[in-house]
Design a protein around this motif. Structure first.
Motif, PDB file in Angstrom:
ATOM      1  N   ASP A 156       0.656  -1.075  -0.498  1.00  0.00           N
ATOM      2  CA  ASP A 156      -0.270   0.336  -0.187  1.00  0.00           C
ATOM      3  C   ASP A 156       0.985   1.431   0.496  1.00  0.00           C
ATOM      4  OD1 ASP A 156       1.093  -0.011   2.707  1.00  0.00           O
ATOM      5  OD2 ASP A 156      -0.574   0.515   3.300  1.00  0.00           O
ATOM      6  N   GLY A 157       1.930   1.243  -0.215  1.00  0.00           N
ATOM      7  CA  GLY A 157       3.068   2.233  -0.665  1.00  0.00           C
ATOM      8  C   GLY A 157       3.068   3.571  -0.847  1.00  0.00           C
ATOM      9  N   TRP A 158       2.548   3.430  -2.025  1.00  0.00           N
ATOM     10  CA  TRP A 158       2.403   5.406  -2.669  1.00  0.00           C
ATOM     11  C   TRP A 158       1.135   5.394  -2.676  1.00  0.00           C
ATOM     12  CZ3 TRP A 158       6.115   7.032  -5.066  1.00  0.00           C
ATOM     13  CH2 TRP A 158       8.131   6.218  -4.811  1.00  0.00           C
ATOM     14  N   ARG A 159      -0.325   4.288  -2.146  1.00  0.00           N
ATOM     15  CA  ARG A 159      -1.299   4.629  -2.204  1.00  0.00           C
ATOM     16  C   ARG A 159      -1.707   6.211  -2.433  1.00  0.00           C
ATOM     17  NH1 ARG A 159      -6.613   1.699  -2.719  1.00  0.00           N
ATOM     18  NH2 ARG A 159      -6.362  -0.796  -2.337  1.00  0.00           N
ATOM     19  N   LYS A 160      -0.273   7.166  -1.204  1.00  0.00           N
ATOM     20  CA  LYS A 160      -0.948   8.121   0.099  1.00  0.00           C
ATOM     21  C   LYS A 160      -0.316   8.817  -1.461  1.00  0.00           C
ATOM     22  CE  LYS A 160       3.768   8.046   2.063  1.00  0.00           C
ATOM     23  NZ  LYS A 160       4.183   6.486   1.668  1.00  0.00           N
ATOM     24  N   VAL A 161       0.305   8.958  -2.227  1.00  0.00           N
ATOM     25  CA  VAL A 161       1.272   9.880  -3.191  1.00  0.00           C
ATOM     26  C   VAL A 161      -0.056   9.491  -4.233  1.00  0.00           C
ATOM     27  CG1 VAL A 161       3.611   9.009  -2.600  1.00  0.00           C
ATOM     28  CG2 VAL A 161       2.289   8.048  -5.093  1.00  0.00           C
ATOM     29  N   ARG A 162      -0.976   9.392  -4.717  1.00  0.00           N
ATOM     30  CA  ARG A 162      -2.568   9.547  -5.345  1.00  0.00           C
ATOM     31  C   ARG A 162      -2.373  11.209  -5.454  1.00  0.00           C
ATOM     32  NH1 ARG A 162      -7.062   4.612  -5.204  1.00  0.00           N
ATOM     33  NH2 ARG A 162      -7.527   6.200  -7.537  1.00  0.00           N
ATOM     34  N   ILE A 163      -2.710  11.553  -6.375  1.00  0.00           N
ATOM     35  CA  ILE A 163      -2.674  13.144  -6.177  1.00  0.00           C
ATOM     36  C   ILE A 163      -4.642  13.597  -7.183  1.00  0.00           C
ATOM     37  CG2 ILE A 163      -2.689  15.107  -8.307  1.00  0.00           C
ATOM     38  CD1 ILE A 163       0.248  14.142  -8.425  1.00  0.00           C
ATOM     39  N   THR A 164      -5.262  12.505  -7.598  1.00  0.00           N
ATOM     40  CA  THR A 164      -6.739  12.498  -8.217  1.00  0.00           C
ATOM     41  C   THR A 164      -7.158  11.108  -8.453  1.00  0.00           C
ATOM     42  OG1 THR A 164      -6.019  11.667 -10.585  1.00  0.00           O
ATOM     43  CG2 THR A 164      -5.635  14.234 -10.088  1.00  0.00           C
ATOM     44  N   GLN A 165      -7.815  11.260  -8.231  1.00  0.00           N
ATOM     45  CA  GLN A 165      -9.105   9.601  -8.006  1.00  0.00           C
ATOM     46  C   GLN A 165      -9.726   9.523  -9.700  1.00  0.00           C
ATOM     47  OE1 GLN A 165      -9.153   8.565  -5.192  1.00  0.00           O
ATOM     48  NE2 GLN A 165      -7.187   9.488  -4.466  1.00  0.00           N
ATOM     49  N   CYS A 166      -8.945   9.445 -10.304  1.00  0.00           N
ATOM     50  CA  CYS A 166      -9.549   9.432 -11.509  1.00  0.00           C
ATOM     51  C   CYS A 166      -9.264   7.703 -12.491  1.00  0.00           C
ATOM     52  CB  CYS A 166      -8.620  10.339 -13.178  1.00  0.00           C
ATOM     53  SG  CYS A 166      -8.416  11.924 -12.855  1.00  0.00           S
ATOM     54  N   TYR A 167      -8.928   7.471 -12.084  1.00  0.00           N
ATOM     55  CA  TYR A 167      -8.301   5.626 -12.422  1.00  0.00           C
ATOM     56  C   TYR A 167      -8.644   4.685 -11.069  1.00  0.00           C
ATOM     57  CZ  TYR A 167      -5.940   7.383 -16.255  1.00  0.00           C
ATOM     58  OH  TYR A 167      -5.535   8.396 -17.311  1.00  0.00           O
ATOM     59  N   ASN A 168      -9.568   3.749 -11.111  1.00  0.00           N
ATOM     60  CA  ASN A 168      -8.753   2.253  -9.990  1.00  0.00           C
ATOM     61  C   ASN A 168      -8.094   2.139  -9.363  1.00  0.00           C
ATOM     62  OD1 ASN A 168     -12.018   2.204 -10.439  1.00  0.00           O
ATOM     63  ND2 ASN A 168     -11.762   0.179 -12.151  1.00  0.00           N
ATOM     64  N   TRP A 169      -7.612   2.176  -8.231  1.00  0.00           N
ATOM     65  CA  TRP A 169      -5.931   1.648  -8.538  1.00  0.00           C
ATOM     66  C   TRP A 169      -5.898   0.605  -8.794  1.00  0.00           C
ATOM     67  CZ3 TRP A 169      -2.452   3.803  -6.504  1.00  0.00           C
ATOM     68  CH2 TRP A 169      -1.263   2.844  -5.757  1.00  0.00           C
ATOM     69  N   VAL A 170      -6.313  -0.407  -8.836  1.00  0.00           N
ATOM     70  CA  VAL A 170      -5.616  -1.895  -9.807  1.00  0.00           C
ATOM     71  C   VAL A 170      -7.265  -1.335 -11.288  1.00  0.00           C
ATOM     72  CG1 VAL A 170      -4.538  -2.378  -8.357  1.00  0.00           C
ATOM     73  CG2 VAL A 170      -6.920  -3.696  -9.259  1.00  0.00           C
ATOM     74  N   PRO A 171      -6.457  -2.468 -12.283  1.00  0.00           N
ATOM     75  CA  PRO A 171      -6.826  -2.653 -13.486  1.00  0.00           C
ATOM     76  C   PRO A 171      -8.510  -2.814 -12.917  1.00  0.00           C
ATOM     77  CG  PRO A 171      -5.274  -2.342 -13.934  1.00  0.00           C
ATOM     78  CD  PRO A 171      -4.734  -2.280 -12.768  1.00  0.00           C
ATOM     79  N   GLU A 172      -9.542  -2.638 -13.884  1.00  0.00           N
ATOM     80  CA  GLU A 172     -10.289  -3.783 -13.256  1.00  0.00           C
ATOM     81  C   GLU A 172     -10.622  -5.103 -13.460  1.00  0.00           C
ATOM     82  OE1 GLU A 172     -15.638  -3.865 -14.560  1.00  0.00           O
ATOM     83  OE2 GLU A 172     -14.557  -2.517 -15.100  1.00  0.00           O
ATOM     84  N   GLY A 173     -10.954  -5.769 -12.960  1.00  0.00           N
ATOM     85  CA  GLY A 173     -10.677  -7.184 -13.083  1.00  0.00           C
ATOM     86  C   GLY A 173      -9.547  -8.559 -12.514  1.00  0.00           C
ATOM     87  N   VAL A 174      -8.272  -7.440 -12.421  1.00  0.00           N
ATOM     88  CA  VAL A 174      -6.963  -8.073 -11.853  1.00  0.00           C
ATOM     89  C   VAL A 174      -7.917  -8.115 -10.000  1.00  0.00           C
ATOM     90  CG1 VAL A 174      -4.946  -6.683 -10.852  1.00  0.00           C
ATOM     91  CG2 VAL A 174      -5.685  -6.444 -12.933  1.00  0.00           C
ATOM     92  N   GLU A 175      -7.148  -8.934  -9.666  1.00  0.00           N
ATOM     93  CA  GLU A 175      -7.768  -9.438  -8.125  1.00  0.00           C
ATOM     94  C   GLU A 175      -6.370  -8.363  -6.892  1.00  0.00           C
ATOM     95  OE1 GLU A 175      -7.122 -13.637  -7.908  1.00  0.00           O
ATOM     96  OE2 GLU A 175      -8.244 -13.543  -9.669  1.00  0.00           O
ATOM     97  N   LEU A 176      -6.355  -8.667  -6.237  1.00  0.00           N
ATOM     98  CA  LEU A 176      -5.088  -7.175  -5.477  1.00  0.00           C
ATOM     99  C   LEU A 176      -4.935  -8.038  -4.175  1.00  0.00           C
ATOM    100  CD1 LEU A 176      -3.989  -4.652  -4.865  1.00  0.00           C
ATOM    101  CD2 LEU A 176      -6.036  -3.545  -4.011  1.00  0.00           C
TER     102      LEU A 176
END
Length: 402
Positions: free
Chosen positions: A40-60
């Motif tokens: 989860d190390g890079w979640r906090k550097v998100r500047i916008t919220q335009c994209y899912n954190w992983v592409p749709e369908g990818v198992e996180l």
């Protein structure tokens, strides 16, 4: 095919970073099952919220492992070790994949993949993004000679253990092969860039930026990347100081990292440095299209000559020639394709002189721009590069089945 990707440093396009594996997973998940084990190390550097954190369908499968480019050695080691332990557990709990695909840095991530692959009886692919442990050793982070040798031994065993190795530059491939690894076991796959984002940039958006930052009539020299200890920031700062009297040139920097305080101080002292906050992935391309040239600088260390900097690919794709500072494959590349220039690393006077000479020759600049854009389309399109990686993964699975 079920692909399990282990990558401690996952980003998405809302982050101020390259998104190689986001792009790859977005395509691969259309045809395969994809599981991502990451932190989860890079979640906090998100500047916008335009994209899912992983592409749709990818198992996180996400582990808690804080990380920042500003961390010192001890905190980084704690982050690497914490992710390795959690990632091993998560990987062993996955429904059995057909192939494991591990991304370094750091070296602990492919080590986890090697152990899990052995225990689960599946092949694994080692993607080398930076040469470890050569990088931390040459940067002075590992000074104990006994530990250095242990790390080099570990690196070689991992190359031997992997079913296939993907490197991000020709020089990395040469290095791996020099250790006795057969070249047929190694595939060079450039870092690449996202042409869908390059092509989405509108001319009016670029001009709006020029107006916003009062850059009309200025020749923009761009640095878009980490202000890190390997990125030769002191050299850039000295070059900027030496060119402060030339009001026709403006240096635009976007990023963050270790040298951020020093850069902020410099920006208060000179009129020709504009510091912008980190930009989400799509907006970086607007800055590259705004710039006349870009800078791809690194410290004068042998290991850094082999690296595969995202800003190099992004720059050429936007038709922005690059000045590189390492005597490796990037120097050979810009010379071969006439799409940039070389200035010796850690020589600020030489860098400043190169910048002045380049900007004083508009016809050569225009030719280099066109050459860079053309060769980037041919070699650096991530959609094509992803197909090559997919072929590697499929062949490894087929070989394993036989």
């Amino acid at each position: 095919m079920h692909i399990a990707l282990l990558n401690q440093h996952h980003h998405n396009p809302d982050c101020p970073a390259t998104c190689r594996h986001f792009s790859f997973m977005e395509d691969l998940v259309q045809r395969h099952r994809v599981s991502l084990v990451t932190s989860d190390g890079w979640r906090k550097v998100r500047i916008t919220q335009c994209y899912n954190w992983v592409p749709e369908g990818v198992e996180l499968h996400e582990c808690i492992a804080p990380y920042s480019n500003k961390m010192g050695v001890r905190k980084r080691l704690k982050s690497f070790a914490g992710f390795a332990g959690s990632a091993f557990k998560r990987t062993m709990q996955l429904q059995k994949p057909d192939v494991l695909w591990a991304v370094s840095t750091p070296l602990s991530t492919p080590w986890v993949a090697a152990q899990a692959a052995k225990l689960r009886g599946v092949p694994w692919v080692f993607e080398v993004q930076d040469l470890w442990p050569s990088f931390p050793i040459q940067m002075g982070a590992v000074q104990n000679s006994w530990l250095q040798q242990r790390l080099y031994n570990m690196e070689r065993r991992l190359y031997e253990s992997a079913s296939h190795i993907i490197t991000l530059s020709p020089d990395m491939t040469d290095y791996v092969a020099s250790l006795g690894i057969p070249r047929e076991k190694i595939t060079t796959n450039y870092n690449g860039t996202d042409f869908c984002m390059v092509d989405a940039v509108q001319e009016q958006e670029v001009e709006a930026l020029r107006q916003k930052y009062n850059l009309q009539g200025k020749q923009v020299v761009l640095y878009a990347g980490t202000y890190g200890r390997a990125n030769s920031m002191p050299t850039l700062m000295q070059a900027i100081r030496s060119m402060a009297a030339d009001r026709s040139i403006t240096f635009v920097f976007t990023g963050n990292g270790y040298y951020e305080p020093q850069l902020q101080e410099l920006a208060q002292q000179v009129p020709n440095l504009l510091l912008l906050p980190p930009q989400p992935r799509a907006d970086v391309f607007k800055l590259f299209k705004l710039a006349a040239i870009s800078l791809v600088p690194f410290n004068d260390l042998p290991v850094l000559a082999s690296n595969s900097p995202a800003k190099f690919y992004d720059s050429l794709a936007c038709g922005t020639p690059a000045i590189v500072t390492n005597p490796g494959w990037t120097e050979a590349f810009v010379a071969k394709y006439n799409c940039g220039w070389y200035a010796p690393a850690e020589q600020p006077e030489a860098l400043a002189q190169t910048i002045r000479q380049v900007l004083a020759q508009p016809q050569q600049l225009q030719a280099a721009s066109a050459n860079g854009a053309a060769i980037a389309r041919q070699l650096f399109d991530r959609r094509q590069l992803m197909r090559q990686v997919e072929e590697v993964l499929l062949n490894v699975v087929k070989s394993s089945a036989r």
